[in-house]
Design a protein around this motif. Structure first.
Motif, PDB file in Angstrom:
ATOM      1  N   ALA A   2      28.491  46.221  37.777  1.00  0.00           N
ATOM      2  CA  ALA A   2      27.943  45.532  36.611  1.00  0.00           C
ATOM      3  C   ALA A   2      29.002  44.701  35.891  1.00  0.00           C
ATOM      4  N   LEU A   3      30.226  45.205  35.845  1.00  0.00           N
ATOM      5  CA  LEU A   3      31.314  44.489  35.171  1.00  0.00           C
ATOM      6  C   LEU A   3      32.055  43.536  36.103  1.00  0.00           C
ATOM      7  N   GLY A   4      31.744  43.595  37.403  1.00  0.00           N
ATOM      8  CA  GLY A   4      32.394  42.719  38.370  1.00  0.00           C
ATOM      9  C   GLY A   4      33.828  43.094  38.672  1.00  0.00           C
ATOM     10  N   VAL A   5      34.139  44.405  38.583  1.00  0.00           N
ATOM     11  CA  VAL A   5      35.515  44.854  38.827  1.00  0.00           C
ATOM     12  C   VAL A   5      35.519  46.028  39.794  1.00  0.00           C
ATOM     13  N   PRO A   6      36.607  46.215  40.537  1.00  0.00           N
ATOM     14  CA  PRO A   6      36.733  47.415  41.371  1.00  0.00           C
ATOM     15  C   PRO A   6      36.787  48.664  40.501  1.00  0.00           C
ATOM     16  N   VAL A   7      36.393  49.786  41.057  1.00  0.00           N
ATOM     17  CA  VAL A   7      36.347  51.038  40.295  1.00  0.00           C
ATOM     18  C   VAL A   7      37.710  51.402  39.726  1.00  0.00           C
ATOM     19  N   TYR A   8      38.802  51.109  40.438  1.00  0.00           N
ATOM     20  CA  TYR A   8      40.111  51.498  39.917  1.00  0.00           C
ATOM     21  C   TYR A   8      40.408  50.832  38.580  1.00  0.00           C
ATOM     22  N   GLU A   9      39.774  49.687  38.292  1.00  0.00           N
ATOM     23  CA  GLU A   9      39.970  49.052  36.987  1.00  0.00           C
ATOM     24  C   GLU A   9      39.376  49.904  35.866  1.00  0.00           C
TER      25      GLU A   9
ATOM     26  N   LYS B  92      44.049  49.430  52.615  1.00  0.00           N
ATOM     27  CA  LYS B  92      44.335  48.440  51.596  1.00  0.00           C
ATOM     28  C   LYS B  92      43.412  48.663  50.402  1.00  0.00           C
ATOM     29  N   VAL B  93      43.941  48.472  49.223  1.00  0.00           N
ATOM     30  CA  VAL B  93      43.141  48.643  48.015  1.00  0.00           C
ATOM     31  C   VAL B  93      42.219  47.440  47.878  1.00  0.00           C
ATOM     32  N   PRO B  94      40.903  47.647  47.801  1.00  0.00           N
ATOM     33  CA  PRO B  94      39.964  46.521  47.794  1.00  0.00           C
ATOM     34  C   PRO B  94      39.921  45.822  46.440  1.00  0.00           C
ATOM     35  N   ASP B  95      39.401  44.601  46.433  1.00  0.00           N
ATOM     36  CA  ASP B  95      39.220  43.878  45.167  1.00  0.00           C
ATOM     37  C   ASP B  95      37.755  43.553  44.905  1.00  0.00           C
ATOM     38  N   THR B  96      36.852  44.146  45.683  1.00  0.00           N
ATOM     39  CA  THR B  96      35.420  43.919  45.496  1.00  0.00           C
ATOM     40  C   THR B  96      34.899  44.794  44.360  1.00  0.00           C
ATOM     41  N   PRO B  97      33.844  44.362  43.660  1.00  0.00           N
ATOM     42  CA  PRO B  97      33.313  45.158  42.549  1.00  0.00           C
ATOM     43  C   PRO B  97      32.776  46.509  43.023  1.00  0.00           C
ATOM     44  N   GLY B  98      32.894  47.499  42.172  1.00  0.00           N
ATOM     45  CA  GLY B  98      32.413  48.836  42.508  1.00  0.00           C
ATOM     46  C   GLY B  98      33.321  49.535  43.487  1.00  0.00           C
TER      47      GLY B  98
END
Length: 383
Positions: free
Chosen positions: A100-107, A344-350
């Protein structure tokens, strides 16, 4: 954004079931979670169905409050079944919020602290020359942390002392063959007693093992404290812990060095981050348990990216094992993939994972039971 439905999918994948959980919202955004209580999926499904009755209509963004309400709003709080249900729902809510926020979960967990996640791999065979060959192959492919498994009887009989005698020489040989530059450990899957574990460690030169995983059962911290006085091998403990409270005595008494935390058992990402911070204060490193499927792997990658005190993430998708369903699975349209010996740490949302829902609906649940092992005298022992 309101929760509109929670759907548990107990699904047969490869050689056993996975409990995959979907949380839907009124804005069309959905999230995926996974339960870690393998072999008791039906019990967790029942718990999820109880939670679903009052979670529908809740704000999906209020993850912390929802966690507290799931845990505290009943007299018989906690336990592995309820925590496995909470874990799956909590992970799915993080997936929803990230999307919903357009960020990966780690954010949502404070941002990433590393760009890739080092893993440890396991050999897929009992102690033998072939085991050492597998370890050498793993080393050549980039793994500098390798875990072994002990000797065990394939006829349903397990005698601890026989296993120790058959395992020790090959571990000594492995250290000689692989050198001191590789971290070596073994998972005894809580099959030993305190005395047996002490004997096991004392039969090897100091430095043979860099970690000993789950040698005895976890219910009595004092037993581990006693064992701590008998060996200098670092302990890796906690894959079956279902709350921060179970970790408490181990962390605060300095009993172990690695937390084998399982985000799908301990209470999801919400509880995992609390355990990680507590562990950091006591210089205990996170070494997450990850034997399930791609959702567990994805969630644990985000957790591992966000914590400072991280060691290695378990992978069961190395060339030595490559268990379908534990690594890449055709039931998942998006899933983590190993890049050599790292994720690799992803940059896709969720979470960065998605499921072929029609495929999992077509996969029927099959009852699976862990082995029931006995000793030669007919008594029951641990698997």
């Amino acid at each position: 954004m309101k929760i509109t439905n929670i759907i548990p999918y107990p699904t047969w994948v490869a050689h056993r079931n996975q409990l995959i959980v979907k949380v839907e919202t009124d804005e069309g955004i959905y999230g995926w979670g996974e339960s870690g209580l393998s072999g008791r999926e039906k019990a967790v499904v029942g718990a999820i169905e109880h939670y679903r009755e009052w979670l529908i209509g809740k704000d999906a963004f209020n993850i912390g409050a929802i966690w507290q309400e799931m845990y505290r709003s009943q007299y018989f709080e906690g336990g592995r079944v309820l925590q496995a249900a909470i874990s799956a729902i909590d992970i799915a809510l993080h997936d929803i919020k990230g999307k919903a926020l357009g960020v990966p979960v780690y954010e949502l967990l404070g941002g990433k602290q590393r760009d890739h996640i080092p893993t440890f791999a396991s050999t897929g065979i009992s102690p033998s020359a072939e085991m050492i060959d597998q370890a050498k192959e793993l080393k050549e492919r980039g793994w500098n942390v390798i875990r072994f498994f002990p000797a065990q009887d394939t006829d349903g009989i397990f005698e601890p002392r026989e296993s120790i005698a058959a395992t020790v020489p090959w571990l000594i040989k492995a250290r000689e063959e692989l050198g001191d530059g590789v971290v070596l450990g073994i998972d005894y899957h809580h099959r030993l007693s305190v005395a047996e574990t002490a004997s096991f460690c004392q039969k090897m030169p100091s430095g043979t093992l860099d970690f000993l995983e789950e040698p005895i059962r976890d219910e009595t911290p004092e037993a581990y404290e006693s064992l701590r006085t008998m060996t200098d091998v670092p302990f890796a403990i906690g894959e079956e812990f279902a709350s921060k409270w179970q970790f408490l005595p181990y962390i605060e008494r300095g009993i172990h060095q690695y937390n084998r935390i399982d985000v799908c058992n301990v209470g999801g990402l919400t509880e995992s981050m609390k355990v990680a911070g507590w562990s950091e204060a006591h210089y205990v490193d996170m070494m997450p348990h990850n034997p399930l499927g791609p959702i567990c792997t994805a969630a644990t990658i985000h957790f591992s990216a966000a914590v400072a005190n991280f060691a290695w993430l378990e992978t069961r998708a190395s060339p030595a094992e490559s268990y379908m369903g534990r690594g890449e699975s055709p039931l998942f349209t998006e899933q983590p993939k190993l890049d050599g010996a790292v994720y690799k740490v992803p940059d896709t949302p969720g979470l960065g994972v998605d499921v072929d829902e029609e495929a999992i609906q077509a996969q029927s649940f099959k009852f699976w039971e862990a082995p029931h092992w006995k000793r030669r005298d007919g008594s029951v022992t641990n698997w």
